[in-house]
Motif scaffolding. Structure first.
Motif, short mmCIF file in Angstrom:
data_model
loop_
_atom_site.label_atom_id
_atom_site.label_comp_id
_atom_site.label_asym_id
_atom_site.label_seq_id
_atom_site.Cartn_x
_atom_site.Cartn_y
_atom_site.Cartn_z
N SER A 123 0.83 -1.21 0.00
CA SER A 123 0.00 0.00 0.00
C SER A 123 0.86 1.25 0.00
CB SER A 123 -0.94 -0.01 1.21
OG SER A 123 -1.82 -1.11 1.15
N LEU A 124 1.99 1.22 0.71
CA LEU A 124 2.91 2.36 0.67
C LEU A 124 3.51 2.52 -0.72
CD1 LEU A 124 4.39 4.61 2.21
CD2 LEU A 124 6.14 2.92 2.80
N TYR A 125 3.83 1.40 -1.36
CA TYR A 125 4.30 1.45 -2.74
C TYR A 125 3.27 2.10 -3.66
CZ TYR A 125 4.02 -0.64 -7.42
OH TYR A 125 3.83 -0.84 -8.76
N PHE A 126 2.00 1.74 -3.48
CA PHE A 126 0.94 2.31 -4.32
C PHE A 126 0.83 3.81 -4.10
CE2 PHE A 126 -3.67 3.19 -5.02
CZ PHE A 126 -3.67 2.99 -6.39
N LEU A 127 1.00 4.27 -2.87
CA LEU A 127 0.94 5.70 -2.58
C LEU A 127 2.02 6.46 -3.33
CD1 LEU A 127 -0.03 8.20 -0.99
CD2 LEU A 127 1.50 7.47 0.87
N TYR A 128 3.25 5.95 -3.31
CA TYR A 128 4.34 6.64 -4.03
C TYR A 128 4.15 6.56 -5.54
CZ TYR A 128 7.07 7.55 0.16
OH TYR A 128 7.51 8.04 1.38
N ALA A 129 3.53 5.49 -6.03
CA ALA A 129 3.24 5.40 -7.45
C ALA A 129 2.21 6.46 -7.86
CB ALA A 129 2.75 4.00 -7.81
N VAL A 130 1.18 6.66 -7.03
CA VAL A 130 0.19 7.70 -7.31
C VAL A 130 0.82 9.08 -7.24
CG1 VAL A 130 -1.93 8.77 -6.44
CG2 VAL A 130 -1.76 6.28 -6.56
N ASP A 131 1.70 9.28 -6.27
CA ASP A 131 2.39 10.57 -6.14
C ASP A 131 3.19 10.88 -7.40
OD1 ASP A 131 3.27 12.89 -4.88
OD2 ASP A 131 4.98 11.89 -3.97
N LEU A 132 3.90 9.89 -7.93
CA LEU A 132 4.68 10.09 -9.14
C LEU A 132 3.78 10.32 -10.35
CD1 LEU A 132 7.48 10.13 -10.49
CD2 LEU A 132 7.29 7.64 -10.75
N ALA A 133 2.63 9.64 -10.39
CA ALA A 133 1.71 9.82 -11.51
C ALA A 133 1.16 11.24 -11.56
CB ALA A 133 0.56 8.80 -11.40
N HIS A 134 0.98 11.87 -10.40
CA HIS A 134 0.56 13.27 -10.39
C HIS A 134 1.61 14.16 -11.08
CE1 HIS A 134 -2.44 12.30 -7.14
NE2 HIS A 134 -3.11 13.19 -7.85
N LEU A 135 2.89 13.88 -10.82
CA LEU A 135 3.94 14.65 -11.47
C LEU A 135 3.94 14.43 -12.97
CD1 LEU A 135 6.47 16.41 -11.45
CD2 LEU A 135 7.80 14.37 -10.89
N LEU A 136 3.71 13.19 -13.39
CA LEU A 136 3.68 12.91 -14.82
C LEU A 136 2.53 13.65 -15.49
CD1 LEU A 136 4.63 11.40 -17.31
CD2 LEU A 136 3.28 9.44 -16.58
N ARG A 137 1.37 13.66 -14.86
CA ARG A 137 0.24 14.40 -15.43
C ARG A 137 0.55 15.89 -15.53
NH1 ARG A 137 -5.34 14.27 -12.22
NH2 ARG A 137 -4.07 15.55 -10.83
N GLU A 138 1.21 16.44 -14.53
CA GLU A 138 1.59 17.85 -14.59
C GLU A 138 2.55 18.11 -15.75
OE1 GLU A 138 3.95 21.22 -11.88
OE2 GLU A 138 3.56 19.20 -11.08
N ALA A 139 3.49 17.19 -15.97
CA ALA A 139 4.44 17.36 -17.07
C ALA A 139 3.74 17.31 -18.42
CB ALA A 139 5.51 16.27 -16.99
N ILE A 140 2.79 16.40 -18.57
CA ILE A 140 2.05 16.31 -19.84
C ILE A 140 1.25 17.58 -20.09
CG2 ILE A 140 0.18 15.08 -21.00
CD1 ILE A 140 1.17 12.52 -19.66
N ASN A 141 0.59 18.07 -19.05
CA ASN A 141 -0.21 19.29 -19.22
C ASN A 141 0.66 20.50 -19.52
OD1 ASN A 141 -2.53 17.84 -18.68
ND2 ASN A 141 -2.55 18.35 -16.51
N THR A 142 1.86 20.54 -18.95
CA THR A 142 2.74 21.69 -19.12
C THR A 142 3.47 21.68 -20.44
OG1 THR A 142 3.04 21.81 -16.71
CG2 THR A 142 4.65 22.97 -18.09
N LEU A 143 3.94 20.50 -20.87
CA LEU A 143 4.83 20.42 -22.02
C LEU A 143 4.16 19.97 -23.31
CD1 LEU A 143 7.87 18.69 -20.26
CD2 LEU A 143 7.47 21.14 -20.58
N TYR A 144 3.02 19.30 -23.22
CA TYR A 144 2.44 18.68 -24.41
C TYR A 144 1.02 19.09 -24.73
CZ TYR A 144 6.47 15.55 -24.10
OH TYR A 144 7.75 15.04 -24.04
N ALA A 145 0.29 19.66 -23.79
CA ALA A 145 -1.09 20.05 -24.07
C ALA A 145 -1.12 21.09 -25.18
CB ALA A 145 -1.76 20.59 -22.81
N PRO A 146 -1.93 20.91 -26.24
CA PRO A 146 -1.92 21.83 -27.37
C PRO A 146 -2.17 23.29 -26.98
CG PRO A 146 -3.12 19.85 -27.94
CD PRO A 146 -2.83 19.77 -26.48
#
Length: 754
Positions: free
Chosen positions: A537-560
């Motif tokens: 469960s702790l592993y899943f929490l850190y995976a979700v935390d990292l996924a938030h960063l990935l979503r921010e990167a996509i929105n910042t660098l790739y959103a049209p």
């Protein structure tokens, strides 16, 4: 009259030129020209000086005889007569004066016609310069691109005719174009030119309704490795063919290595009530909770296992139809994994049979039924299964339906319902975050926008405790008390989702009264990161935390729509996002830190999962720098931010390959790595290395040798995976095709590999 008036009026009549009566009215007779021979002139009253200063000088008449006579005023004079200010007969194609003189006669365009022709010429030039600039802009070096950007900013001024945001500059090419040109077209072209430099574009050149293959592929966005590979293949092929040779370029579906164009196999004659023997079912359920559940906890383990044991203990028990569907999807996913991992297959149903049974039991449920928790789980599990068999486009559609179902039930919002136990609330939160994680993975693979957004989400992050611990008093305090929960997550991670300002202002529930903030923080610290035992469960929490960063990167660098910014802004955002990823890595517990030696071998699967997710996030953050430098005609000067980030991108791709054993090992791949998306991760790194090798690396250098070695390792793994997975075989063939045409100079012998 006085002689001071100069030459008498009659003398002007001796000049042979046309007199223009601008006051003439059509339909009325116009006066004939003066004939100087018929006008009497009496100069007897004038006294001219004897010295002849003002004496009248005779102007010689044209001695050449003329064969034509004037017939009145003409509407238009030829060019020669106009220049000589002589009277023109107006005859076509040659007037009498030019005919007598033996010179070419031509009649020019009127003023209005000249303006229309000039405007058409300018419009054509605008279109030509537009196409030229759009074609050469990506190939400009850094200084030239910056000069173009600055020039466009200086020359462009928004006009009332352009229906665009004033903050979006319109290139000077379109500033004063003709009014008959569609202004929306100009705006879209201007936007395209502005956004070309920033790493992505806001338009598509594909017709995804053209044929079945394109329909199966669908739109592929800029943060997908398929888009990177397609662009590399297209640019290299065009550079070798030359500018003069123009051929129809292939579609992006030519590099799609997934199975979207293959139809799903649904068996006709199938027993919907059939179940595998309990021994086989036990192994499949155990496999599912070992290889899938830690990363995708969409079903509650304890509740499901209790229902499962009851189902097999009493043959007469008939649970709900949707639970049977969930069970068959669990069997399908586990059977698919067992097939890939070369585990012994009993002489029983395969994964396609289990999926067919689940799909037919759920006939019509996806579109017509109102969603509930089990229906959402069905949709999420079906999306996961389709992803595991390479049906990425179909998986994308189903995960979208699952997210809509979850939002319909309010799973994206924190629950304060008193009728729901805290145990059930936490399981619902995990359903939301499981869908979120799967959505982010498919978002990477397809390059499409995430289906979840933080602006409409207040679901608390999942607590890092096993389900069996939810009834513990200390854990229950973290789950039920929002302020204690916020303090706990603040001590664990730094994600902004852990404690949003809106949540801190929510009125406290009755059980929160009587406990001060200091006591709450004290309770949180007792159960905080320092005393927390690492678990799935702790592993899943850190995976979700990292996924938030990935979503921010996509929105910042790739959103049209976010790309209406200069390269300087992109170049500033990339190091910032990269630092956030490094900060995430620094917060990992030692048991999950994949950069340090593993001595316990207890969390191999969790370490590998976080490692691949981390490097995938890094590649998406840093890839715009690789693209920018690879499209320049010459390498930019070293030391710039773009150069540093591009070098780091290549380094991260190499480190991802270091996670793989040197020789392909199916047992490790499907037992430790995230097997459902490992092909995606391998192709991400391979595409980055191919881009660096074929566009920015010289033959014979140490860099070329190192990258070649890593690419060889990647092709060996892809070839090994091809024996069981058709998507891996397609990916391997795509890489071999590229290397066969462009990699021979680096020592790749594709013929022996094939």
């Amino acid at each position: 009259m006085s002689e001071n008036f100069g030459t008498p009026y009659s003398e002007y009549l001796n000049v042979d030129h046309e007199i223009n009566y601008d006051w003439a009215v059509p339909g009325y007779p116009q006066p004939s020209p003066f004939n100087v021979d018929t006008i009497p002139v009496d100069n007897s009253h004038r006294d001219y000086p004897s010295n002849g200063v003002n004496a009248k000088v005779a102007i010689p008449r044209n001695a050449q005889p003329s064969s034509w006579t004037s017939s009145g005023r003409v509407s238009r004079a030829c060019e020669n007569c106009r220049e000589q200010k002589a009277k023109c007969s107006g005859h076509r194609p040659t007037c009498h004066r030019c005919l007598d003189a033996g010179v070419p006669c031509s009649y020019g365009d009127r003023k209005k016609e000249k303006m229309v022709k000039q405007l058409n010429d300018l419009t054509t030039r605008v279109d030509t310069f537009d196409a030229l600039l759009r074609g050469i802009y990506p190939k400009l070096d850094a200084s030239s691109a910056q000069q173009v950007d600055q020039t466009l900013r200086e020359l462009n001024a928004p006009t009332p005719l352009t229906q665009v945001n004033p903050s979006t500059p319109i290139p000077a090419l379109f500033a004063n174009s003709s009014s008959h040109i569609n202004q929306s077209v100009l705006s879209s072209r201007a936007d395209a030119i502005v956004s070309i430099h920033s790493g992505t574009v806001d338009y598509t050149e594909e017709d995804f309704d053209h044929d079945e293959k394109l329909q199966a592929t669908g739109f592929v966005g800029e943060h997908s490795e398929m888009a990177w590979l397609y662009r590399l293949k297209r640019d290299i092929d065009q550079s070798l063919k030359g500018i003069k040779e123009t051929t129809e370029r292939p579609s992006i579906s030519s590099v799609n290595y997934f199975q979207d164009d293959s139809e799903l196999l649904f068996l006709d004659d199938i027993d919907l009530a059939r179940r595998p023997p309990q021994q086989i079912a036990n192994r499949l359920v155990e496999t599912y909770f070992h290889v899938v559940h830690p990363t995708f906890p969409i079903i509650g383990k304890a509740i499901f296992l209790n229902q499962y044991r009851s189902f097999y203990a009493n043959p007469n028990v008939r649970p709900g139809n949707r639970w049977i569907i969930v069970l068959n999807l669990v069997f399908a996913i586990a059977t698919r994994h067992s097939f890939l991992a070369d585990q012994p297959q009993p002489n029983y149903d395969d994964h396609q049979t289990y999926f067919t049974r689940a799909w037919k039991l759920n006939a019509g449920g996806v579109l017509l039924r109102h969603p509930d928790l089990q229906q959402t789980q069905v949709e999420g599990l079906a999306a996961f299964y389709l992803l595991s068999v390479g049906q990425v486009n179909r998986s994308w559609r189903l995960i979208g339906i699952a997210i809509r179902s979850a939002v319909t039930m309010g799973l994206n919002i924190r629950s304060e319902s008193e009728s729901i136990t805290h145990f059930s609330k936490e399981l619902r939160y995990r359903i939301w975050w499981a869908l979120f994680m799967l959505d982010i993975v498919i978002c990477e693979m397809t390059g499409r926008p995430p289906g979840t957004g933080d602006i409409f989400c207040s679901t608390p992050l999942p607590v890092p405790f096993a389900e069996v611990d939810f009834w513990d008093n200390r854990v229950a305090q973290v789950i039920t008390d929002q302020r204690t929960r916020d303090a706990f997550f603040t001590s664990l991670i730094s994600d902004v989702m852990a404690a949003s300002p809106k949540e801190s202002t929510v009125p406290s529930t009755p059980e929160q009264h009587g406990s001060g903030k200091g006591k709450q923080e004290g309770r949180a610290s007792q159960t905080g990161a320092g005393n927390l035992i690492p678990n799935s469960s702790l592993y899943f929490l850190y995976a979700v935390d990292l996924a938030h960063l990935l979503r921010e990167a996509i929105n910042t660098l790739y959103a049209p729509r976010a790309m209406r910014q200069s390269w300087h802004d992109i170049e500033t955002a990339i190091p910032m996002l990269n630092n956030h990823a490094d900060n995430w890595l620094s917060r990992l517990p030692a048991e999950f830190n994949f950069t340090t030696p593993d001595t316990t071998h207890q969390f191999l699967q969790q370490r590998a999962g976080l490692a691949f997710r981390f490097y995938a996030t890094k590649l998406i953050i840093l890839q715009p720098c690789i693209r920018r430098l690879s499209q320049q005609s010459e390498a930019s000067s070293p030391g710039t931010v773009c150069d540093e980030m591009a070098a780091l991108c290549v380094q991260m791709a190499g480190q991802m390959f270091e996670l793989l054993p040197e020789e392909p090992d199916s047992t490790w791949l499907y037992g430790v790595a995230p097997w459902w998306c490992i092909l995606h991760n391998i192709m991400q790194s391979t595409t980055i290395l191919l881009t660096e090798l074929l566009t920015r690396t010289h033959v014979g250098t140490a860099k070329a040798v190192d990258i070649t070695k890593k690419i060889n390792k990647a092709t060996r793994w892809l070839k090994e995976m091809s024996t069981k997975d058709l998507s891996s075989k397609r990916a391997w063939l795509v890489c071999m095709d590229l290397l066969s045409r462009h990699g021979s100079k680096f020592g790749f012998d594709v013929d022996t590999e094939l």
